[in-house]
Design an enzyme around this catalytic site. Structure first.
Site, PDB file in Angstrom:
ATOM      1  N   GLU A 125       2.183   6.949   0.876  1.00 48.11           N
ATOM      2  CA  GLU A 125       1.904   5.472   1.033  1.00 48.11           C
ATOM      3  C   GLU A 125       3.182   4.642   0.203  1.00 48.11           C
ATOM      4  O   GLU A 125       3.391   3.659   0.433  1.00 48.11           O
ATOM      5  CB  GLU A 125       0.572   5.167   0.400  1.00 48.11           C
ATOM      6  CG  GLU A 125       0.077   3.625   0.466  1.00 48.11           C
ATOM      7  CD  GLU A 125      -1.257   3.404   0.127  1.00 48.11           C
ATOM      8  OE1 GLU A 125      -1.994   4.241  -0.512  1.00 48.11           O
ATOM      9  OE2 GLU A 125      -1.783   2.494   0.559  1.00 48.11           O
ATOM     10  N   SER A 164     -10.299   2.870  -0.626  1.00 47.35           N
ATOM     11  CA  SER A 164     -10.986   2.220  -1.560  1.00 47.35           C
ATOM     12  C   SER A 164     -12.230   1.661  -1.240  1.00 47.35           C
ATOM     13  O   SER A 164     -12.633   1.567  -0.235  1.00 47.35           O
ATOM     14  CB  SER A 164      -9.870   0.893  -1.679  1.00 47.35           C
ATOM     15  OG  SER A 164      -8.622   1.335  -2.019  1.00 47.35           O
ATOM     16  N   GLN A 175      -6.563   3.376   6.817  1.00 48.63           N
ATOM     17  CA  GLN A 175      -6.845   4.287   5.423  1.00 48.63           C
ATOM     18  C   GLN A 175      -8.310   3.690   4.968  1.00 48.63           C
ATOM     19  O   GLN A 175      -8.175   2.658   4.361  1.00 48.63           O
ATOM     20  CB  GLN A 175      -5.558   3.944   4.388  1.00 48.63           C
ATOM     21  CG  GLN A 175      -5.791   4.858   3.340  1.00 48.63           C
ATOM     22  CD  GLN A 175      -5.055   4.264   2.234  1.00 48.63           C
ATOM     23  OE1 GLN A 175      -4.358   3.104   2.313  1.00 48.63           O
ATOM     24  NE2 GLN A 175      -4.297   5.219   1.076  1.00 48.63           N
ATOM     25  N   GLU A 187       0.393  -1.354 -12.570  1.00 50.83           N
ATOM     26  CA  GLU A 187       0.136  -0.840 -13.741  1.00 50.83           C
ATOM     27  C   GLU A 187      -0.048   0.782 -13.576  1.00 50.83           C
ATOM     28  O   GLU A 187       0.318   1.555 -14.386  1.00 50.83           O
ATOM     29  CB  GLU A 187      -1.232  -1.219 -14.421  1.00 50.83           C
ATOM     30  CG  GLU A 187      -1.068  -2.739 -15.047  1.00 50.83           C
ATOM     31  CD  GLU A 187      -1.010  -3.886 -13.716  1.00 50.83           C
ATOM     32  OE1 GLU A 187      -1.516  -3.442 -12.661  1.00 50.83           O
ATOM     33  OE2 GLU A 187      -0.419  -4.913 -14.116  1.00 50.83           O
TER      34      GLU A 187
HETATM   35  C1  LIG Z   1      -3.221  -6.140   0.849  1.00 52.49           C
HETATM   36  C2  LIG Z   1      -3.878  -4.964   0.573  1.00 52.49           C
HETATM   37  C3  LIG Z   1      -4.206  -3.906   1.523  1.00 52.49           C
HETATM   38  C4  LIG Z   1      -4.906  -2.977   1.270  1.00 52.49           C
HETATM   39  N1  LIG Z   1      -5.113  -1.898   2.233  1.00 52.49           N
HETATM   40  C5  LIG Z   1      -5.874  -0.989   1.839  1.00 52.49           C
HETATM   41  C6  LIG Z   1      -6.267  -0.029   2.951  1.00 52.49           C
HETATM   42  O1  LIG Z   1      -5.724   0.036   3.904  1.00 52.49           O
HETATM   43  N2  LIG Z   1      -7.045   0.991   2.633  1.00 52.49           N
HETATM   44  C7  LIG Z   1      -7.313   1.271   1.303  1.00 52.49           C
HETATM   45  O2  LIG Z   1      -8.132   2.286   0.947  1.00 52.49           O
HETATM   46  N3  LIG Z   1      -7.239   0.508  -0.020  1.00 52.49           N
HETATM   47  C8  LIG Z   1      -6.273  -0.592   0.466  1.00 52.49           C
HETATM   48  N4  LIG Z   1      -6.136  -1.502  -0.570  1.00 52.49           N
HETATM   49  C9  LIG Z   1      -6.811  -1.309  -1.737  1.00 52.49           C
HETATM   50  C10 LIG Z   1      -5.654  -1.171  -2.978  1.00 52.49           C
HETATM   51  O3  LIG Z   1      -5.382   0.123  -3.003  1.00 52.49           O
HETATM   52  C11 LIG Z   1      -6.675  -1.395  -4.267  1.00 52.49           C
HETATM   53  O4  LIG Z   1      -6.833  -2.761  -4.231  1.00 52.49           O
HETATM   54  C12 LIG Z   1      -5.715  -0.779  -5.492  1.00 52.49           C
HETATM   55  O5  LIG Z   1      -5.860   0.665  -5.576  1.00 52.49           O
HETATM   56  C13 LIG Z   1      -6.341  -1.181  -6.659  1.00 52.49           C
HETATM   57  O6  LIG Z   1      -8.050  -1.146  -6.928  1.00 52.49           O
HETATM   58  P1  LIG Z   1      -8.898  -2.294  -7.184  1.00 52.49           P
HETATM   59  O7  LIG Z   1      -8.437  -3.450  -6.115  1.00 52.49           O
HETATM   60  O8  LIG Z   1     -10.228  -1.593  -6.922  1.00 52.49           O
HETATM   61  O9  LIG Z   1      -8.663  -2.883  -8.580  1.00 52.49           O
HETATM   62  P2  LIG Z   1      -9.020  -1.821  -9.828  1.00 52.49           P
HETATM   63  O10 LIG Z   1      -8.821  -0.443  -9.764  1.00 52.49           O
HETATM   64  O11 LIG Z   1     -10.463  -2.338 -10.298  1.00 52.49           O
HETATM   65  O12 LIG Z   1      -8.034  -2.705 -10.891  1.00 52.49           O
HETATM   66  C14 LIG Z   1      -8.244  -3.771 -11.627  1.00 52.49           C
HETATM   67  C15 LIG Z   1      -7.291  -4.162 -12.623  1.00 52.49           C
HETATM   68  O13 LIG Z   1      -7.265  -2.872 -13.507  1.00 52.49           O
HETATM   69  C16 LIG Z   1      -6.047  -2.422 -13.755  1.00 52.49           C
HETATM   70  N5  LIG Z   1      -6.088  -1.005 -13.940  1.00 52.49           N
HETATM   71  C17 LIG Z   1      -7.119   0.063 -13.343  1.00 52.49           C
HETATM   72  N6  LIG Z   1      -6.965   0.948 -13.880  1.00 52.49           N
HETATM   73  C18 LIG Z   1      -5.972   0.937 -14.725  1.00 52.49           C
HETATM   74  C19 LIG Z   1      -5.392   2.021 -15.740  1.00 52.49           C
HETATM   75  N7  LIG Z   1      -5.871   3.238 -15.751  1.00 52.49           N
HETATM   76  N8  LIG Z   1      -4.281   1.667 -16.521  1.00 52.49           N
HETATM   77  C20 LIG Z   1      -4.026   0.555 -16.545  1.00 52.49           C
HETATM   78  N9  LIG Z   1      -4.176  -0.609 -15.673  1.00 52.49           N
HETATM   79  C21 LIG Z   1      -5.574  -0.178 -14.917  1.00 52.49           C
HETATM   80  C22 LIG Z   1      -5.270  -2.462 -12.449  1.00 52.49           C
HETATM   81  O14 LIG Z   1      -3.581  -2.249 -12.462  1.00 52.49           O
HETATM   82  C23 LIG Z   1      -5.639  -3.743 -12.003  1.00 52.49           C
HETATM   83  O15 LIG Z   1      -4.981  -4.996 -12.601  1.00 52.49           O
HETATM   84  C24 LIG Z   1      -5.250  -2.737  -0.189  1.00 52.49           C
HETATM   85  C25 LIG Z   1      -5.242  -3.680  -1.198  1.00 52.49           C
HETATM   86  C26 LIG Z   1      -4.563  -4.920  -0.836  1.00 52.49           C
HETATM   87  C27 LIG Z   1      -4.409  -5.952  -1.784  1.00 52.49           C
END
Ligand SMILES: Cc1cc2nc3c(=O)[nH]c(=O)nc-3n(C[C@H](O)[C@H](O)[C@H](O)COP(=O)(O)OP(=O)(O)OC[C@H]3O[C@@H](n4cnc5c(N)ncnc54)[C@H](O)[C@@H]3O)c2cc1C
Length: 407
Positions: free
Chosen positions: A238, A123, A120, A376
């Site tokens: 998902e 991100s 996928q 969240e």
């Molecule tokens: C083990 C693992 C596997 C993954 N596999 C995939 C994959 O195969 N493909 C893929 O595309 N992605 C993948 N991901 C990515 C995952 O979808 C993202 O890490 C996740 O959506 C959070 O995005 P970010 O890491 O950019 O954090 P951010 O969006 O930057 O968030 C940082 C913090 O801010 C908080 N936050 C952000 N927005 C809000 C809001 N509106 N209200 C309240 N709090 C908020 C979040 O909860 C978090 O605590 C994977 C992640 C992990 C850990």
């Protein structure tokens, strides 16, 4: 109906039971190669019984899938979900819902047999929770699209043949309206996969770079500019795929906690052991509540985009798993502070299931409240879509994506 009367077996259920027995009779799981068994399961329409005939289904209600799954589990048959979790749980419903007949025929069978693994590509370094803000560009060039940009956290990209890619095709449209969804060949030129290590030492996910990578237009899923609509099918599935499982009672992480309690504290009469037992019982009840909730949600589900109940399941599972593994570490005492090796491993399965170790499970469970949308964000979805609370302020919703400030 009296307390002892058996529930009626419907015609559809009887057909599913008969086909499952035929599958097991013709292809004994212990002597049939995995891909061959799964191919036969697909051809009999037992892959996803609610999909159309020819797509691995029989056009029957989704609740009947459990009839197949529980019988195959008891017979120790191979599972398509284990090797290709992203393809099975997210790619397949997206292709079945939005794919043309040619696309469904091309992608679904090898996805189910595990001969073609999926990943996928949503991100990005600047777009996770707000995935609709993504920057990877796809520009049209005749019958092809040219892709440039970077994705991150891409689980199993190192094994994948196909990637579900959402890319920006119209930067002047508001962010949700300027994206298009593609299936991209991960082995094609211009696609580079680099490992990303997690705190377990393993690298089950990756960074993926696109440099003038080309996608034929016939590998677009859904209409141009409709990428967000298609992506929602993937995202909602998902959540169900990560949190919506319904293993037998007492199975999964809670079984580890029960085992460790017996091994380390089963004969301990102290008050401290009783406190641990109370925590164990509370967690066992929470596991059972989740399991029953997931069964109910699964029976109500239709093909396509599941409702917000997927977010309930995902949120509950993430928080429960972390609490269970916290208890497991407390149950093993000082042993919980050591960890075998942080040597870099490239797993062939997602989720930290290879070379099981309770300390690795504890570390891996931290990711449960991030992957597939953070806890969240799940609470935001439930607040807005289930409880009807006021939405978050979204000042950039109607602005052209190109005008939104980003770093
Ligand atoms: C083990 C693992 C596997 C993954 N596999 C995939 C994959 O195969 N493909 C893929 O595309 N992605 C993948 N991901 C990515 C995952 O979808 C993202 O890490 C996740 O959506 C959070 O995005 P970010 O890491 O950019 O954090 P951010 O969006 O930057 O968030 C940082 C913090 O801010 C908080 N936050 C952000 N927005 C809000 C809001 N509106 N209200 C309240 N709090 C908020 C979040 O909860 C978090 O605590 C994977 C992640 C992990 C850990």
């Amino acid at each position: 109906m009296s307390a002892t009367a058996k529930p009626t077996v419907t015609g559809a259920e009887a057909r599913v039971v008969a086909l499952t027995e035929q599958l097991l009779g013709d292809h004994p799981p212990d002597s049939t190669p995995e891909a061959e068994f799964l191919g036969a399961q697909f051809d009999l329409g037992l892959a996803w019984v609610h999909f159309a005939e020819g797509d691995g289904g029989l056009g029957l209600p989704p609740r009947l899938q459990e009839v197949v799954t529980s019988r195959l589990r008891a017979a120790r048959a191979p599972s398509a979900a284990g090797r290709n979790p992203i393809g099975f749980g997210m790619g397949a419903p997206t292709v079945a819902t939005h794919g043309s007949e040619t696309q469904r025929r091309r992608y679904l069978r090898p996805l189910f047999t595990g001969e073609e693994i999926w990943c996928q590509l949503f991100s990005e370094p600047g777009a996770g929770s707000d995935v609709a803000g993504l920057s990877t560009r796809a520009a049209r060039d005749g019958d092809e699209w040219v892709v440039n940009g970077q994705k991150v956290w891409t689980t199993l990209a190192h094994l994948a043949r196909w990637g579900m890619l959402v890319a920006r095709t119209d930067p002047e449209a508001p962010k949700h309206r300027g994206m298009t969804y593609f299936v991209i060949d991960m082995h094609g030129p211009g696609v580079e996969v680099r490992p990303l290590r997690q705190m377990t030492g393993e690298a089950e996910f990756n960074e993926v770079y696109f440099t003038d990578a080309r996608i034929p237009d016939h590998e677009r899923l859904g209409a141009v500019g409709e990428g967000w609509h298609v992506a929602l099918t993937t995202l909602m599935n998902e959540r169900v795929s990560i949190g919506g499982g319904a293993a037998p009672p007492g199975a999964g992480p809670i079984s580890e906690a029960v085992r460790l309690w017996h091994a380390h504290h089963g004969t301990d009469p102290s008050a401290a052991a009783k406190v641990l037992r109370d925590r164990l019982v509370t967690l066992w009840i929470r596991s059972e509540v989740n399991r029953l909730t997931n069964i109910r949600a699964g029976q109500n589900r239709k093909l396509g985009t599941p409702g917000p109940e997927g977010s309930t399941a995902k949120l509950a599972m993430a928080e429960l798993n972390k609490d269970i593994y916290n208890l497991c570490i407390d149950l093993i005492g000082m042993e919980g502070t050591t960890y075998g090796s942080y040597a870099m491993v490239r797993p062939t399965r997602a989720g930290g299931f290879e070379n099981p170790d309770i300390r690795k499970s504890f570390l891996r469970a931290r990711a449960n409240s991030i992957e597939g949308g953070t806890s969240e964000v799940m609470r935001n979805i439930l607040g807005e879509r289930v409880l009807g609370l006021p939405g978050e302020p979204r000042t950039d919703k109607d602005q052209a994506w190109s005008l939104i400030p980003r770093n």
